[in-house]
Design a protein around this motif. Sequence first.
Motif, short mmCIF file in Angstrom:
data_model
loop_
_atom_site.label_atom_id
_atom_site.label_comp_id
_atom_site.label_asym_id
_atom_site.label_seq_id
_atom_site.Cartn_x
_atom_site.Cartn_y
_atom_site.Cartn_z
N GLY A 69 -59.43 3.06 21.24
CA GLY A 69 -58.31 3.42 20.37
C GLY A 69 -56.94 3.14 20.97
O GLY A 69 -55.92 3.35 20.32
N THR A 70 -56.90 2.68 22.23
CA THR A 70 -55.63 2.33 22.85
C THR A 70 -55.29 0.87 22.54
O THR A 70 -56.08 0.14 21.96
N VAL A 71 -54.11 0.47 22.96
CA VAL A 71 -53.67 -0.92 22.88
C VAL A 71 -53.27 -1.33 24.30
O VAL A 71 -52.59 -0.58 25.00
N THR A 72 -53.71 -2.52 24.72
CA THR A 72 -53.32 -3.06 26.02
C THR A 72 -52.42 -4.26 25.80
O THR A 72 -52.69 -5.09 24.93
N ALA A 73 -51.35 -4.32 26.58
CA ALA A 73 -50.44 -5.46 26.53
C ALA A 73 -50.23 -5.96 27.95
O ALA A 73 -50.03 -5.17 28.87
#
Length: 94
Positions: free
Chosen positions: A44-48
Amino acid sequence: MDDRQRAVQARVHGKVQGVGYRTWARGEATGLGLVGWVRNERDGTVTAWIAGADAAVSTMIDQLRQGPRGASVSKVETEEFELLDAPIDFRIIV
């Protein structure tokens, strides 16, 4: 003028999927002249992964903490990386 370059990976927690976060992040990063990528994670996280001028990377990290309308960011964890082979643009990875 400081030409120092840096690369950072950021993990963004909160309500960040299903709100246009990746598209927004690509627009913000491109506007700052950054390269890298952004993707949703299964948890459910976002990685950039972002790279470019030090000041622009710092600004982008601040932007990631705000997010687009509809997002609710609870935490952004960052890790510095050695800038070796940076991409030539900023992409959404699906």
